[in-house]
Design a protein around this motif. Structure first.
Motif, PDB file in Angstrom:
ATOM      1  N   THR A   1      -7.048 -50.599 -26.933  1.00 22.49           N
ATOM      2  CA  THR A   1      -8.189 -51.447 -26.592  1.00 22.49           C
ATOM      3  C   THR A   1      -9.320 -51.273 -27.598  1.00 22.49           C
ATOM      4  N   PHE A   2      -9.539 -50.032 -28.021  1.00 21.50           N
ATOM      5  CA  PHE A   2     -10.586 -49.774 -29.008  1.00 21.50           C
ATOM      6  C   PHE A   2     -10.271 -50.455 -30.336  1.00 21.50           C
ATOM      7  N   PHE A   3      -9.052 -50.257 -30.831  1.00 20.60           N
ATOM      8  CA  PHE A   3      -8.680 -50.850 -32.119  1.00 20.60           C
ATOM      9  C   PHE A   3      -8.720 -52.377 -32.068  1.00 20.60           C
ATOM     10  N   GLN A   4      -8.265 -52.954 -30.942  1.00 25.79           N
ATOM     11  CA  GLN A   4      -8.228 -54.413 -30.847  1.00 25.79           C
ATOM     12  C   GLN A   4      -9.619 -55.020 -30.665  1.00 25.79           C
TER      13      GLN A   4
ATOM     14  N   ALA B   1      -4.763 -61.274 -43.911  1.00 24.48           N
ATOM     15  CA  ALA B   1      -4.438 -62.588 -44.476  1.00 24.48           C
ATOM     16  C   ALA B   1      -3.014 -63.011 -44.129  1.00 24.48           C
ATOM     17  N   MET B   2      -2.124 -62.051 -43.911  1.00 22.94           N
ATOM     18  CA  MET B   2      -0.736 -62.381 -43.554  1.00 22.94           C
ATOM     19  C   MET B   2      -0.600 -62.762 -42.078  1.00 22.94           C
ATOM     20  N   GLY B   3      -1.685 -62.612 -41.308  1.00 21.57           N
ATOM     21  CA  GLY B   3      -1.612 -62.914 -39.878  1.00 21.57           C
ATOM     22  C   GLY B   3      -0.990 -61.807 -39.057  1.00 21.57           C
ATOM     23  N   ALA B   4      -1.051 -60.578 -39.564  1.00 25.69           N
ATOM     24  CA  ALA B   4      -0.422 -59.451 -38.861  1.00 25.69           C
ATOM     25  C   ALA B   4      -1.450 -58.422 -38.408  1.00 25.69           C
ATOM     26  N   TRP B   5      -2.731 -58.834 -38.265  1.00 31.56           N
ATOM     27  CA  TRP B   5      -3.766 -57.851 -37.950  1.00 31.56           C
ATOM     28  C   TRP B   5      -3.592 -57.264 -36.555  1.00 31.56           C
ATOM     29  N   ASN B   6      -3.432 -58.133 -35.538  1.00 29.84           N
ATOM     30  CA  ASN B   6      -3.305 -57.626 -34.164  1.00 29.84           C
ATOM     31  C   ASN B   6      -2.073 -56.738 -34.014  1.00 29.84           C
TER      32      ASN B   6
ATOM     33  N   THR C   1       0.465 -51.321 -33.639  1.00 29.75           N
ATOM     34  CA  THR C   1       1.301 -50.292 -34.256  1.00 29.75           C
ATOM     35  C   THR C   1       0.491 -49.035 -34.560  1.00 29.75           C
ATOM     36  N   LEU C   2      -0.731 -49.221 -35.072  1.00 24.81           N
ATOM     37  CA  LEU C   2      -1.571 -48.065 -35.378  1.00 24.81           C
ATOM     38  C   LEU C   2      -1.904 -47.271 -34.120  1.00 24.81           C
ATOM     39  N   SER C   3      -2.161 -47.971 -33.006  1.00 20.81           N
ATOM     40  CA  SER C   3      -2.449 -47.259 -31.757  1.00 20.81           C
ATOM     41  C   SER C   3      -1.229 -46.472 -31.286  1.00 20.81           C
TER      42      SER C   3
END
Length: 319
Positions: A57-60, A96-101, A106-108
């Motif tokens: 939730t924090f990262f998003q 830019a690739m549309g893979a931020w979320n 994945t990082l979480s």
């Protein structure tokens, strides 16, 4: 057929048969654990899920510009200007690739798994370094954990914990924790006996020797173990996508299922960029800086001190 006859047929006639029904025994054992102790594993899900949901939730919720800015400053402070520039480019390319979320999910997952590895792996490594008996017990277990194929972990984890992100964190933790235990054990054992004896001769207690002598001297090796855990966690989240774990691994999995090369490539490139950024930063934390400057004279802190406060690097701080 008589087991003795089967053994002779295998030894002399090359007629391979299943003389030891190990698969049936394991299936029966796991089924018994699931039927009688599943509630314990469901209880374990709750704290892991709370930590994971909080981190995700924090990262998003953090705006990408703020997240990128903080990450670039961290990279500049610990790893230098070159890694900071690469971090900026990598994060902008990911968005830019549309893979931020998906990257934040994945990082979480990785952060939660590595936190579990640190909380559990470092104490186990310290215990193994201080107890020969414990080290003899845990060594074959770590051998098995590091040689088993990653897919093997998925079946019992799904049976015990179900599917979703929380089982994904648990299977990632199981896969990533062995190198941290090993390197913590090795790092503490590599501290010279003369250093330990000197600390004891000056009146240090065993606890003081551990936390004020052995652990600080072993910290570069321990941080190398954390770095290895991060890399293994990133590789495992792709495999964990097979049990409905979201994130970049799910993009790769969907791309393979639909034969969509572009979608799979975007997910794979996102994982590679994240792996390089995390690897360079964590490696820099565990190793002395290449420029020979002290921490306070480098990165953002050094820039503020030199540019705005007029302070110059002390000759004593230049290695």
């Amino acid at each position: 057929m008589n087991p003795l006859v089967e053994l002779l047929n295998w030894l002399f006639l090359n007629r391979s048969t299943e003389m030891l029904p190990l698969a049936d025994w394991i299936e029966t054992g796991v089924g018994w654990v699931v039927d009688n102790f599943r509630w314990i594993f469901q209880l374990i899900r709750w704290p892991v899920g709370q930590v994971l949901n909080g981190i995700e939730t924090f990262f998003q919720s953090v705006p990408p510009v703020l997240f990128i800015g903080v990450l670039v400053l961290i990279a500049w402070q610990f790893a230098g200007r070159g890694v900071a520039i690469f971090t900026l480019i990598a994060m902008l390319l990911t968005g830019a690739m549309g893979a931020w979320n998906e990257s934040m999910t994945t990082l979480s997952l990785v952060v939660t798994a590595v936190v579990l590895c640190t909380v559990i792996g470092i104490p186990l490594g310290i215990t193994a370094a201080r107890s020969e008996r414990f080290e003899q017990i845990i060594r074959p277990i770590l051998d098995a954990m590091q040689t088993l194929p990653a897919f093997v972990y998925l079946v019992p984890v799904v049976m015990l914990f179900g599917t979703g992100k929380v089982p994904g964190v648990i299977v990632t933790f199981i896969f990533a924790v062995p190198p941290l235990i090993r390197l913590t054990n090795i790092g503490i054992r590599q501290v010279s006996k003369e250093t330990v004896e000197a600390a004891l001769a000056f009146g240090s207690t065993p606890r003081q020797v551990l936390w004020e002598v052995q652990v600080p001297l072993a910290m570069p090796t321990i941080l190398a173990g954390v770095n290895q855990s991060i890399m293994l966690a990133l590789s495992m989240v792709v495999i964990a996508s097979l049990i409905a774990v979201e994130g970049l691994g799910q993009m790769v999995n969907r791309g393979i299922g639909r034969l969509d090369v572009g979608l799979a490539a975007v997910g794979g490139l996102g994982i590679v960029l994240m792996a390089i950024v995390l690897d360079r930063i964590t490696q820099a934390i565990g190793h002395p800086p290449q420029d020979g400057l002290d921490w306070a004279d480098r990165g953002l802190v050094g820039f503020i001190r030199h540019r705005f406060l007029g302070q110059q690097p002390s000759p004593a701080r230049i290695r």
